[in-house]
Write a protein that holds these residues in place. Structure first.
Motif, PDB file in Angstrom:
ATOM      1  N   LEU A 110       0.831  -1.196   0.000  1.00 10.79           N
ATOM      2  CA  LEU A 110       0.000   0.000   0.000  1.00 10.79           C
ATOM      3  C   LEU A 110       0.866   1.247   0.000  1.00 10.79           C
ATOM      4  CD1 LEU A 110      -2.728  -1.102   2.539  1.00 10.79           C
ATOM      5  CD2 LEU A 110      -3.255  -0.117   0.301  1.00 10.79           C
ATOM      6  N   LEU A 111       0.433   2.261  -0.745  1.00 18.65           N
ATOM      7  CA  LEU A 111       1.112   3.551  -0.781  1.00 18.65           C
ATOM      8  C   LEU A 111       0.098   4.659  -0.529  1.00 18.65           C
ATOM      9  CD1 LEU A 111       3.277   3.197  -4.038  1.00 18.65           C
ATOM     10  CD2 LEU A 111       4.035   2.849  -1.688  1.00 18.65           C
ATOM     11  N   GLN A 112       0.620   5.827  -0.211  1.00 18.12           N
ATOM     12  CA  GLN A 112      -0.232   7.002  -0.087  1.00 18.12           C
ATOM     13  C   GLN A 112       0.098   7.956  -1.222  1.00 18.12           C
ATOM     14  OE1 GLN A 112       0.037   9.825   3.400  1.00 18.12           O
ATOM     15  NE2 GLN A 112      -2.035   9.053   3.764  1.00 18.12           N
ATOM     16  N   GLY A 113      -0.938   8.383  -1.945  1.00 19.30           N
ATOM     17  CA  GLY A 113      -0.745   9.301  -3.050  1.00 19.30           C
ATOM     18  C   GLY A 113      -0.481  10.717  -2.583  1.00 19.30           C
ATOM     19  N   GLU A 118      -5.267   6.442  -0.894  1.00 22.73           N
ATOM     20  CA  GLU A 118      -4.607   5.150  -0.723  1.00 22.73           C
ATOM     21  C   GLU A 118      -4.509   4.418  -2.052  1.00 22.73           C
ATOM     22  OE1 GLU A 118      -5.504   3.559   3.667  1.00 22.73           O
ATOM     23  OE2 GLU A 118      -7.294   3.915   2.463  1.00 22.73           O
ATOM     24  N   LEU A 119      -3.329   3.900  -2.312  1.00 19.33           N
ATOM     25  CA  LEU A 119      -3.046   3.242  -3.571  1.00 19.33           C
ATOM     26  C   LEU A 119      -2.453   1.864  -3.312  1.00 19.33           C
ATOM     27  CD1 LEU A 119      -1.220   6.273  -5.254  1.00 19.33           C
ATOM     28  CD2 LEU A 119      -3.623   5.629  -5.574  1.00 19.33           C
ATOM     29  N   LEU A 120      -2.707   0.952  -4.226  1.00 18.21           N
ATOM     30  CA  LEU A 120      -2.065  -0.358  -4.203  1.00 18.21           C
ATOM     31  C   LEU A 120      -1.030  -0.406  -5.312  1.00 18.21           C
ATOM     32  CD1 LEU A 120      -4.777  -3.134  -3.621  1.00 18.21           C
ATOM     33  CD2 LEU A 120      -2.732  -2.713  -2.250  1.00 18.21           C
ATOM     34  N   SER A 121       0.211  -0.694  -4.930  1.00 20.31           N
ATOM     35  CA  SER A 121       1.292  -0.817  -5.899  1.00 20.31           C
ATOM     36  C   SER A 121       1.417  -2.271  -6.336  1.00 20.31           C
ATOM     37  CB  SER A 121       2.607  -0.344  -5.278  1.00 20.31           C
ATOM     38  OG  SER A 121       3.690  -0.570  -6.159  1.00 20.31           O
ATOM     39  N   TYR A 122       1.796  -2.480  -7.610  1.00 20.73           N
ATOM     40  CA  TYR A 122       1.865  -3.846  -8.119  1.00 20.73           C
ATOM     41  C   TYR A 122       3.097  -4.091  -8.984  1.00 20.73           C
ATOM     42  CZ  TYR A 122      -0.389  -1.942 -12.402  1.00 20.73           C
ATOM     43  OH  TYR A 122      -0.705  -1.219 -13.526  1.00 20.73           O
ATOM     44  N   LEU A 129       3.382   2.053 -10.781  1.00 17.73           N
ATOM     45  CA  LEU A 129       2.351   1.070 -11.099  1.00 17.73           C
ATOM     46  C   LEU A 129       1.397   0.987  -9.913  1.00 17.73           C
ATOM     47  CD1 LEU A 129       4.365  -1.878 -12.736  1.00 17.73           C
ATOM     48  CD2 LEU A 129       2.893  -0.224 -13.894  1.00 17.73           C
ATOM     49  N   VAL A 130       0.288   1.691  -9.986  1.00 19.97           N
ATOM     50  CA  VAL A 130      -0.643   1.740  -8.854  1.00 19.97           C
ATOM     51  C   VAL A 130      -2.081   1.737  -9.354  1.00 19.97           C
ATOM     52  CG1 VAL A 130       0.932   2.952  -7.275  1.00 19.97           C
ATOM     53  CG2 VAL A 130      -0.571   4.268  -8.785  1.00 19.97           C
ATOM     54  N   VAL A 131      -2.976   1.272  -8.495  1.00 16.16           N
ATOM     55  CA  VAL A 131      -4.418   1.459  -8.669  1.00 16.16           C
ATOM     56  C   VAL A 131      -4.962   1.997  -7.349  1.00 16.16           C
ATOM     57  CG1 VAL A 131      -4.622  -0.414 -10.354  1.00 16.16           C
ATOM     58  CG2 VAL A 131      -5.001  -0.898  -7.919  1.00 16.16           C
ATOM     59  N   LEU A 160      -3.834 -10.389  -7.891  1.00 14.41           N
ATOM     60  CA  LEU A 160      -3.595 -11.182  -6.686  1.00 14.41           C
ATOM     61  C   LEU A 160      -2.857 -10.336  -5.652  1.00 14.41           C
ATOM     62  CD1 LEU A 160      -3.581 -14.116  -5.446  1.00 14.41           C
ATOM     63  CD2 LEU A 160      -1.375 -14.413  -6.576  1.00 14.41           C
ATOM     64  N   VAL A 161      -3.265 -10.410  -4.405  1.00 12.74           N
ATOM     65  CA  VAL A 161      -2.586  -9.693  -3.323  1.00 12.74           C
ATOM     66  C   VAL A 161      -1.467 -10.580  -2.780  1.00 12.74           C
ATOM     67  CG1 VAL A 161      -2.827  -8.629  -1.044  1.00 12.74           C
ATOM     68  CG2 VAL A 161      -4.661  -8.396  -2.736  1.00 12.74           C
ATOM     69  N   LYS A 162      -0.257 -10.041  -2.772  1.00 16.10           N
ATOM     70  CA  LYS A 162       0.907 -10.768  -2.264  1.00 16.10           C
ATOM     71  C   LYS A 162       0.637 -11.295  -0.854  1.00 16.10           C
ATOM     72  CE  LYS A 162       5.742  -9.752  -1.017  1.00 16.10           C
ATOM     73  NZ  LYS A 162       6.774  -8.680  -1.036  1.00 16.10           N
ATOM     74  N   SER A 163       1.155 -12.472  -0.556  1.00 14.71           N
ATOM     75  CA  SER A 163       0.812 -13.126   0.709  1.00 14.71           C
ATOM     76  C   SER A 163       1.186 -12.289   1.921  1.00 14.71           C
ATOM     77  CB  SER A 163       1.479 -14.503   0.786  1.00 14.71           C
ATOM     78  OG  SER A 163       2.878 -14.395   0.705  1.00 14.71           O
ATOM     79  N   ALA A 164       2.347 -11.605   1.866  1.00 13.80           N
ATOM     80  CA  ALA A 164       2.754 -10.790   3.016  1.00 13.80           C
ATOM     81  C   ALA A 164       1.776  -9.645   3.251  1.00 13.80           C
ATOM     82  CB  ALA A 164       4.167 -10.243   2.795  1.00 13.80           C
ATOM     83  N   LEU A 165       1.308  -9.027   2.174  1.00 13.16           N
ATOM     84  CA  LEU A 165       0.330  -7.948   2.306  1.00 13.16           C
ATOM     85  C   LEU A 165      -1.021  -8.503   2.736  1.00 13.16           C
ATOM     86  CD1 LEU A 165      -0.516  -5.019   2.008  1.00 13.16           C
ATOM     87  CD2 LEU A 165      -0.817  -5.410  -0.450  1.00 13.16           C
ATOM     88  N   ALA A 166      -1.417  -9.650   2.191  1.00 13.81           N
ATOM     89  CA  ALA A 166      -2.677 -10.280   2.597  1.00 13.81           C
ATOM     90  C   ALA A 166      -2.662 -10.603   4.088  1.00 13.81           C
ATOM     91  CB  ALA A 166      -2.919 -11.544   1.783  1.00 13.81           C
ATOM     92  N   PHE A 167      -1.501 -11.030   4.591  1.00 18.88           N
ATOM     93  CA  PHE A 167      -1.374 -11.327   6.017  1.00 18.88           C
ATOM     94  C   PHE A 167      -1.568 -10.057   6.850  1.00 18.88           C
ATOM     95  CE2 PHE A 167       1.160 -11.859   9.900  1.00 18.88           C
ATOM     96  CZ  PHE A 167       0.596 -13.012  10.403  1.00 18.88           C
ATOM     97  N   GLU A 168      -1.025  -8.925   6.379  1.00 17.39           N
ATOM     98  CA  GLU A 168      -1.193  -7.660   7.091  1.00 17.39           C
ATOM     99  C   GLU A 168      -2.663  -7.230   7.109  1.00 17.39           C
ATOM    100  OE1 GLU A 168       1.320  -4.577   5.595  1.00 17.39           O
ATOM    101  OE2 GLU A 168       3.092  -5.867   5.522  1.00 17.39           O
ATOM    102  N   LEU A 169      -3.376  -7.514   6.024  1.00 21.56           N
ATOM    103  CA  LEU A 169      -4.768  -7.092   5.924  1.00 21.56           C
ATOM    104  C   LEU A 169      -5.742  -8.045   6.613  1.00 21.56           C
ATOM    105  CD1 LEU A 169      -4.875  -6.022   2.154  1.00 21.56           C
ATOM    106  CD2 LEU A 169      -4.612  -4.527   4.151  1.00 21.56           C
ATOM    107  N   SER A 170      -5.305  -9.268   6.846  1.00 19.82           N
ATOM    108  CA  SER A 170      -6.215 -10.314   7.332  1.00 19.82           C
ATOM    109  C   SER A 170      -6.951  -9.969   8.627  1.00 19.82           C
ATOM    110  CB  SER A 170      -5.467 -11.642   7.488  1.00 19.82           C
ATOM    111  OG  SER A 170      -4.416 -11.526   8.424  1.00 19.82           O
ATOM    112  N   PRO A 171      -6.332  -9.254   9.608  1.00 16.02           N
ATOM    113  CA  PRO A 171      -7.103  -8.933  10.825  1.00 16.02           C
ATOM    114  C   PRO A 171      -8.288  -8.010  10.573  1.00 16.02           C
ATOM    115  CG  PRO A 171      -4.734  -8.691  11.211  1.00 16.02           C
ATOM    116  CD  PRO A 171      -4.929  -8.840   9.742  1.00 16.02           C
TER     117      PRO A 171
END
Length: 209
Positions: A110-113, A118-122, A129-131, A160-171
């Motif tokens: 995640l990035l801040q514009g 809030e932006l997602l970098s890929y 490279l962001v959405v 697809l959300v990278k596993s490390a980022l998905a883990f951060e978002l999971s809670p």
């Protein structure tokens, strides 16, 4: 053939990796065969398709190249090799044909514009490279437990959300239908988002092709 550089001008026809070209296909000039590999840890790595060893050492890491490659990425509607390579990344006269284990777009952080959005970098492109991050459109896909988010439409519309980022978002996921069922809500920065799950059907339809 210079195996990757898009700046190389002496373009040559690559060998078709599966023997002869498919029935009815004319020889393809100015093409490359590429393989993107989301590994078990769901980290995107980009290789030449015929690379014998695929690991962090042999994958492509140049940020400028990755940015250009993935900005150009689109569904393969060229009429060539569409079953074997569902995506392509044009580079001038060249067509870089792409296949992957899951999705070619992998969101890494995640990035801040500049305006605070809030932006997602890929795909290793950093802020190039962001959405826009749309938390209500996150999907935890029931068939594999992976997390997905909308991606550029020309590249299939799902990333697809990278596993490390998905883990951060999971809670932040909430399971209103009980344990063992897909999440129903996503709590993010004080807001309670109802998950639309609008990507589920798109993921299933793409997976069946």
């Amino acid at each position: 053939m210079d195996s990757w550089s898009c700046r190389h001008t002496a373009l040559k026809c690559p060998p078709w990796p599966f023997g002869h070209s498919p029935q009815g296909e004319p020889p393809l000039c100015c093409g490359r065969l590429i393989f993107t590999v989301p590994l078990s840890c769901l980290v995107l790595q980009l290789f030449l398709d015929d690379a014998k060893v695929k690991n962090f050492i042999t994958c492509f890491k140049d940020k400028q190249f990755l940015t250009f490659f993935f900005k150009q990425l689109q569904l393969n509607r060229s009429g060539r090799y569409q079953d074997a390579f569902p995506y392509l990344s044009p580079c001038g006269r060249e067509h870089n044909f792409v296949r992957c284990d899951d999705r070619p777009i992998v969101f890494t952080h995640l990035l801040q514009g500049q305006a605070g959005e809030e932006l997602l970098s890929y795909c290793g492109g950093g802020d190039r490279l962001v959405v826009s991050f749309e938390p209500e459109k996150l999907v935890m896909f029931p068939e594999n437990g992976r997390v997905y988010h909308p991606a550029p439409q020309k590249a299939g519309g799902v990333g697809l959300v990278k596993s490390a980022l998905a883990f951060e978002l999971s809670p932040c996921f909430e399971y209103g239908q009980g344990a063992g069922r897909p999440p129903t809500h996503f709590c993010w920065q004080g807001k309670h988002h109802s998950l639309t799950n609008e990507l589920v059907q798109l993921i299933r339809s793409n997976s069946s092709t």
